[in-house]
Design an enzyme around this catalytic site. Structure first.
Site, PDB file in Angstrom:
ATOM      1  N   GLY A 168      -5.495   6.583  -1.595  1.00  0.00           N
ATOM      2  CA  GLY A 168      -4.374   6.515  -2.513  1.00  0.00           C
ATOM      3  C   GLY A 168      -4.835   5.988  -3.862  1.00  0.00           C
ATOM      4  O   GLY A 168      -5.973   6.202  -4.279  1.00  0.00           O
ATOM      5  N   GLU A 169      -3.943   5.287  -4.569  1.00  0.00           N
ATOM      6  CA  GLU A 169      -4.263   4.673  -5.855  1.00  0.00           C
ATOM      7  C   GLU A 169      -4.631   5.707  -6.924  1.00  0.00           C
ATOM      8  O   GLU A 169      -5.159   5.358  -7.975  1.00  0.00           O
ATOM      9  CB  GLU A 169      -5.395   3.652  -5.713  1.00  0.00           C
ATOM     10  CG  GLU A 169      -5.117   2.559  -4.693  1.00  0.00           C
ATOM     11  CD  GLU A 169      -6.288   1.619  -4.466  1.00  0.00           C
ATOM     12  OE1 GLU A 169      -7.232   1.600  -5.293  1.00  0.00           O
ATOM     13  OE2 GLU A 169      -6.276   0.903  -3.458  1.00  0.00           O
ATOM     14  N   GLY A 170      -4.403   6.981  -6.649  1.00  0.00           N
ATOM     15  CA  GLY A 170      -4.772   8.033  -7.590  1.00  0.00           C
ATOM     16  C   GLY A 170      -6.199   8.516  -7.459  1.00  0.00           C
ATOM     17  O   GLY A 170      -6.623   9.412  -8.202  1.00  0.00           O
TER      18      GLY A 170
ATOM     19  N   GLU B 262      -0.724   4.537  -6.897  1.00  0.00           N
ATOM     20  CA  GLU B 262       0.175   3.494  -6.422  1.00  0.00           C
ATOM     21  C   GLU B 262      -0.583   2.427  -5.636  1.00  0.00           C
ATOM     22  O   GLU B 262      -1.672   2.647  -5.144  1.00  0.00           O
ATOM     23  CB  GLU B 262       1.261   4.083  -5.523  1.00  0.00           C
ATOM     24  CG  GLU B 262       0.847   5.257  -4.636  1.00  0.00           C
ATOM     25  CD  GLU B 262      -0.330   4.998  -3.722  1.00  0.00           C
ATOM     26  OE1 GLU B 262      -0.378   3.925  -3.084  1.00  0.00           O
ATOM     27  OE2 GLU B 262      -1.222   5.854  -3.627  1.00  0.00           O
TER      28      GLU B 262
END
Length: 338
Positions: A305-307, A163
């Site tokens: 985050g961001e995977g 995300e």
């Protein structure tokens, strides 16, 4: 694949008939693992991960060829309350960075051999400030769930969701508190790096959101609608699509796991196809993982985050699958079994 729902009732219905993992593949993978040229259990958790993957792939000797990383971007009305160390326009700027190949996630996808899908979700239309109104209408929530569902590549054999959205650790904290109980302070962390008075203000925003919507928080989808964001909803939609298609999922950090927890609250079986890639430095992440019964593969102090943490874990899973499927058995190698 077009989402099979056009309402929240339709999305709920997805969880009424979930497929099980392939028990024959699990048995075959377990039997093969017992005969590989190594002492029993010598590869530790890699053995467990490989058998788990085999069950969801439906193959006792599986391969991992087409991992997909899907990043969803959304903007939050609560960002105007100073809950992040970065301004809201950074969401759009980071999406451009992903598309240009300049972010950490791009480099990690290359190393993991994963494709990258980036989905922007009405970035010019932030969600509502949840201290005053629900973050999303039902129509908004259904659209975001469907966007996540439809972003999943039907050829993927592994999914990671990530995300981007300034303010989304605040939304994740509010969701976790609503689903699992406890005070706002127990679930609210530094996120992008806020501290001191800014962290106190962020915690207050979470507390105000919980109070404002208290009467509706027994329903997990209402929790997501009132306190979440489009990118969190899209992650939930993508994870649900993977569950229906029996595609294994590696969960990322606090935001991803909070989104996944909504599905777990609908039915715990919703996350049987998912493992935790890592435990992040965001303090409440470990508490969410404990609630979900997920043991992280890695602990590297990551909090981007961001995977990203889950993408790093792809190569751990690759190693597990390679050993199960590629090693010789005692009989094949002509080695005497112990």
């Amino acid at each position: 694949m077009k989402a099979p729902f056009t309402s929240l009732a339709g999305f709920r219905a997805v969880f009424e008939t979930l497929p099980e993992r392939d028990s024959a593949a699990v048995e075959a993978a377990t039997a093969r693992n017992e005969q590989l040229t190594k002492p029993k259990g010598a590869l530790g958790r890699l053995e467990e991960l490989a058998i788990w993957y085999a069950g969801w792939q439906g193959d006792g000797r599986p391969e991992l060829k087409r991992p997909q990383v899907a990043i969803f971007a959304g903007n939050h009305g609560i960002a105007a309350r100073g809950v992040s160390a970065f301004p809201p326009e950074v969401t759009v700027q980071m999406v451009a960075n992903y598309r240009a190949g300049g972010a950490a996630v791009n480099q990690l996808c290359k190393v993991a051999g994963a494709s990258l899908t980036v989905v922007e979700l009405d970035l010019d239309r932030p969600t509502g400030d949840f201290t005053e109104v629900p973050a999303m209408t039902e129509e908004d929530l259904v659209a975001a769930l469907a966007a996540g569902w439809e972003a999943v590549d039907v050829e993927a054999d592994l999914l990671v969701v990530g995300e981007m959205g300034i303010g989304n650790t605040t939304a994740a904290a509010a969701i976790a508190a609503a689903l699992f109980g406890g005070s706002a302070g127990e679930w609210t962390g530094r996120g992008s790096g806020v501290d001191g008075a800014a962290l106190e203000g962020k915690t207050l925003v979470v507390a105000q959101g919980l109070e404002r919507h208290a009467e509706a928080l027994s329903d997990p989808l209402e929790v997501l609608r009132r306190l979440g964001g489009r990118e969190l909803a899209a992650m939930a939609g993508a994870i649900a699509r993977a569950r229906v298609g029996r595609v294994p999922v590696i969960l990322d950090g606090f935001i991803c796991t909070s989104a996944a927890a909504v599905l777990h609250r609908i039915t715990p079986a919703a996350l049987d196809h998912a493992v935790a890639g890592h435990v992040s430095a965001e303090g409440a992440h470990s508490a969410v993982l404990k609630q979900l019964g997920k043991e992280p593969m890695l602990s590297l102090g990551m909090r981007l985050g961001e995977g990203t943490g889950a993408i790093v874990a792809i190569n751990i899973l690759r190693s597990a699958v390679a050993c199960l499927s590629g090693m010789a058995t005692f009989a094949e190698a002509g080695v005497s079994a112990g």
